[in-house]
Design a protein around this motif. Sequence first.
Motif, PDB file in Angstrom:
ATOM      1  N   TYR A  67     -14.776   6.985 -16.141  1.00 17.84           N
ATOM      2  CA  TYR A  67     -15.103   8.215 -15.069  1.00 17.84           C
ATOM      3  C   TYR A  67     -14.467   7.885 -13.820  1.00 17.84           C
ATOM      4  N   VAL A  68     -14.809   6.538 -13.587  1.00 20.86           N
ATOM      5  CA  VAL A  68     -14.598   6.089 -12.380  1.00 20.86           C
ATOM      6  C   VAL A  68     -12.762   6.304 -12.061  1.00 20.86           C
ATOM      7  N   SER A  88     -23.726  -2.155 -16.033  1.00 16.55           N
ATOM      8  CA  SER A  88     -25.272  -2.623 -15.663  1.00 16.55           C
ATOM      9  C   SER A  88     -25.743  -1.633 -14.529  1.00 16.55           C
ATOM     10  N   LEU A  89     -27.000  -2.131 -14.264  1.00 15.98           N
ATOM     11  CA  LEU A  89     -27.679  -1.189 -12.923  1.00 15.98           C
ATOM     12  C   LEU A  89     -26.692  -1.675 -12.045  1.00 15.98           C
ATOM     13  N   ARG A  90     -26.544  -2.922 -11.653  1.00 13.23           N
ATOM     14  CA  ARG A  90     -25.696  -3.263 -10.606  1.00 13.23           C
ATOM     15  C   ARG A  90     -24.166  -2.772 -10.283  1.00 13.23           C
ATOM     16  N   GLU A  91     -23.633  -2.845 -11.547  1.00  9.37           N
ATOM     17  CA  GLU A  91     -22.229  -2.016 -11.431  1.00  9.37           C
ATOM     18  C   GLU A  91     -22.409  -0.432 -11.166  1.00  9.37           C
ATOM     19  N   LYS A  92     -23.770   0.023 -11.818  1.00  6.96           N
ATOM     20  CA  LYS A  92     -23.683   1.663 -11.304  1.00  6.96           C
ATOM     21  C   LYS A  92     -24.066   1.534  -9.888  1.00  6.96           C
ATOM     22  N   ILE A  93     -24.680   0.658  -9.455  1.00 12.18           N
ATOM     23  CA  ILE A  93     -24.707   0.731  -7.804  1.00 12.18           C
ATOM     24  C   ILE A  93     -23.443   0.476  -7.136  1.00 12.18           C
ATOM     25  N   VAL A  94     -22.962  -0.513  -7.397  1.00 16.00           N
ATOM     26  CA  VAL A  94     -21.614  -0.877  -6.954  1.00 16.00           C
ATOM     27  C   VAL A  94     -20.467   0.351  -6.680  1.00 16.00           C
ATOM     28  N   ILE A 114     -19.084   6.394  -2.682  1.00 17.30           N
ATOM     29  CA  ILE A 114     -19.726   7.115  -1.391  1.00 17.30           C
ATOM     30  C   ILE A 114     -18.857   6.702  -0.333  1.00 17.30           C
ATOM     31  N   SER A 115     -18.640   5.353  -0.306  1.00 14.34           N
ATOM     32  CA  SER A 115     -17.548   4.904   0.741  1.00 14.34           C
ATOM     33  C   SER A 115     -16.489   5.645   0.972  1.00 14.34           C
ATOM     34  N   VAL A 116     -15.793   5.635  -0.111  1.00  9.98           N
ATOM     35  CA  VAL A 116     -14.456   6.367  -0.124  1.00  9.98           C
ATOM     36  C   VAL A 116     -14.474   7.599   0.208  1.00  9.98           C
ATOM     37  N   ALA A 117     -15.560   8.369  -0.248  1.00 11.34           N
ATOM     38  CA  ALA A 117     -15.704   9.780   0.258  1.00 11.34           C
ATOM     39  C   ALA A 117     -15.956   9.903   1.734  1.00 11.34           C
ATOM     40  N   TYR A 118     -16.866   9.032   2.064  1.00 11.50           N
ATOM     41  CA  TYR A 118     -16.806   9.058   3.760  1.00 11.50           C
ATOM     42  C   TYR A 118     -15.853   8.722   4.413  1.00 11.50           C
ATOM     43  N   ILE A 119     -15.085   7.737   3.942  1.00 18.80           N
ATOM     44  CA  ILE A 119     -14.110   7.332   4.807  1.00 18.80           C
ATOM     45  C   ILE A 119     -12.904   8.432   4.624  1.00 18.80           C
ATOM     46  N   MET A 120     -12.680   9.242   3.592  1.00 17.84           N
ATOM     47  CA  MET A 120     -12.050  10.386   3.484  1.00 17.84           C
ATOM     48  C   MET A 120     -12.466  11.337   4.556  1.00 17.84           C
TER      49      MET A 120
END
Lengths: 620, 281
Positions: free
Chosen positions: A154-155, A234-240, A246-252
């Motif tokens: 999905y990524v 893992s939960l950590r991966e999902k968060i990352v 969100i960061s990419v979208a925000y940068i865009m």
Amino acid sequence: MIHPLVRKELREHRGVLVAMWVVCALGLLTLLLASTRQGSPVVAWRGLLTIFGSLLSLALANRFVVREYGGSTQLFLETLPMGRAQVIAVKWLTSAACLLVPMALGFGLILVVAASKVELVPRFVLLLAARGFVFLMFVHALAFFVGLTGRYRYVLWLALVVLGIIANTLWQAPPQQWPPLQLVSAAMPFQREAAPVQALWITGAMTAALVAATFTLALGFQGSWVVALARRMSLREKIVVTAAFISVAYIMILVEDRKPKPAFSVQDGVTSSTGLPRVMVARAEGVSTEAALALARRLATELQAAREYLAIDKLPVVAVLPDASIDSELFLVADLPDSDGVVVRGAVGAERFDEAGFRAFTLGKVLDWHSRHRASREPRRWLLDGFPRWRIARNDAAQRELLTLRSAAALQALESERGGLAPALRHWLTTREQLGDCLGDALAWRATQWLSESLGEARFGQLARALFGQRPTGDIRAFLSERPVDELLQNAGAPTVGALADKLQQAIHAEGAGQADRIPLQPWSVKFEAVPMRGSIFELRHAVTPAGSEPPPPYAVRYMRVGPWDGELTRASMERVDAIAPGVLPASFPRGERVFTAVEMYSPQLQCTLRLGARRWQVQ
Amino acid sequence: MTAAFVLEDVVYRFGAVKALDGLSLVVRQGEVYGFLGRNGAGKTTTLRLLMGILRPAGGSIELLGSRVSRVPVSLKRRIGYVSQEPAFYPWMNAQQLGGFVGSFYPTWDAAEYLRLLRMLDVPTDRRAAELSGGTRSKLGLALALAPRPDLLLLDEPTAGLDPVARAEFNDQLIILQRERGTTVFFSSHLVGEVEKLADRIGIVQAGRTRFEGSVVHLRDSVRRIALADDAVPEGFERLRGDIFRADPARWDLAGSGGLAAEKLSLEDIFLAFARTDRLPA
């Protein structure tokens, strides 16, 4: 060793495969039916490839790859006397066959249908087949590779979407120009000779690279990469991953330095003097240099005044293309995919050319450009239609008198058909479609005029600047920062749209009482009727019947086919048939087709064309 | 007795981590070999190397008489494998699984497969997803034995089974092994299971073989002694605390010399290996 695996795959996925093939078959039939209105049945081939070829590829990748590795059943396969590469190769080829077989059958059916309607020469058929095959192999290879990336698939798909957006906005390379999508471009069904050789080669090379990547991923480190990727996040991966997106979208969102499009330029024309907004008028037959220059200056002066009034920083380049071949009342704006600016077309120099209307139209388009087309969204569109008219007519008493008369006629027409003004303002695009440009603009002007009178200079200016003065960002922040019209009106001390409409209606009635005799009555009833010709094909008949003995004046029938999601219909996009008596439209329509029909006739009293009996309906 | 397989200084790495660090084993034909070790000691990696699922980074493997760097399909056909958690296709029943797996083995014996299913009490018409863990392990065993393999590799086949299911599985494994004389190499971390089944055992720790021999030999090699000081007598290896390993003959000598040595249970011996303070160089 290959056959058992192939049999296993077919047996495992047969239910889904049959369901998908049925969906493809139904989709193909729908596409073939739709293609009757698109010029060639071959158009269905493009739809089959892009919609169902892509969907089927995704479904196959999910079944053949994601399911196998996600369920860890590949570990069971690995314990059997069979090579890992063999497993991947068999899966790749079997799923490719499951994709190609229905597509080939679909292609065959399309050719059978097309054979009686278009000329099918071997070169054209081969070209279509080659384009389809290379495209399908690419989509299949891509879906298969992405499927192997397991929890990151999905990524990757999202990354591809982001890449498409970036390519489109920053590099001016929209995805439809990418070689794989060039193969199935809208022109594909009609390109009978020219082969997109480069696109074919590049797509083929991309497919080969994807296949190589697939095998590298599947076999790398004895298959441990792909096994590791298949594990759940893992939960950590999902968060990352979420944070990264969100960061990419925000940068865009923040990246504003998009590659600017070059300003539109007129090769041969005159330009307004320096110090004013740049307005160019192209040279054209029937328009002298002096007249063109004068028009450029008047437009530039008007734009400059509006700019100062609204405190706008930057205005676009405006180009006027005189065109004597179009209706004198018709004003057009160009769509500029590769350059920036506002390019308008009108019958400049024609006898009945309405220069005031043209200037208002141009100012409206400039304001729409400045708002990044947010001002033309339905809730605030009546303000965009009314404000330029208000600017142009503010120092012209004759114009205001004419517009007042037109607005009274507009209200009369609305009250006879739709009721009050409040719903008319809330559903402005429908209102405008029914009234036509002349009465629609006049009613919008009247509403703006009422606002300016009731609010006073300062508060109206504040409202106008809130509406048109700020240039929104070209991204999602514009949605977030946009305020509803009612809120803007209330901030300026004006009533909400509903209350405003009631007061305006009373005001127009009060004015109309004194000039009732000047408002032209429309004593004609307009009728459109679908009459079956043969089978499910209909012809449309039109008639304008007088209420009394007076025959109707010459009129024009406007009509067009409309889709379920079509928004605003412009006059330029409508067909026109001139008539003086009942008749038949020069086109046939299948049952269920949605159409827009209306009658237009010139009103000497209102000095413009009125629209009567406008409606969208279904042929049956 | 000829060897079913020989591993010599085999190394395998998962990235920077050494899963096997010079592992050496000799498994003789016809014997039942128990491979003991803690979780993560390298048992599954060893079995996967033997199945050709993984390839070693170093050392040598001699399998069924052939020296191999990667296990060819022809050898794989002579090996039966039961994994820790058999990942059967959940939509297949035992009969369909037999049909599928059997088509990869020229030596597949369909009648034998059905006999095994009956013997192991595995229903033929129920989908794999509906079977209990124990029945799935038995199904795995039937699938592994039906091609009449020369070597049977079992990767903790009873892990996760309840004691009754484990006992049933082991009993039937013993019967089948005796019936056929197939070489069985099974990994486990259950000492009692290994003691019951294995002719010989190997203990692996941190990717290295720490012991190889019979259960009796192991019992005789490890004992607890109370030493007056920290000095380790020559020929002895301290496994952990006061537990030492030495050749059985040395323990006899030490006993006659007045050193009191206490015999340990196999469980304690395994724990001593598993928790060794430091590995020998």
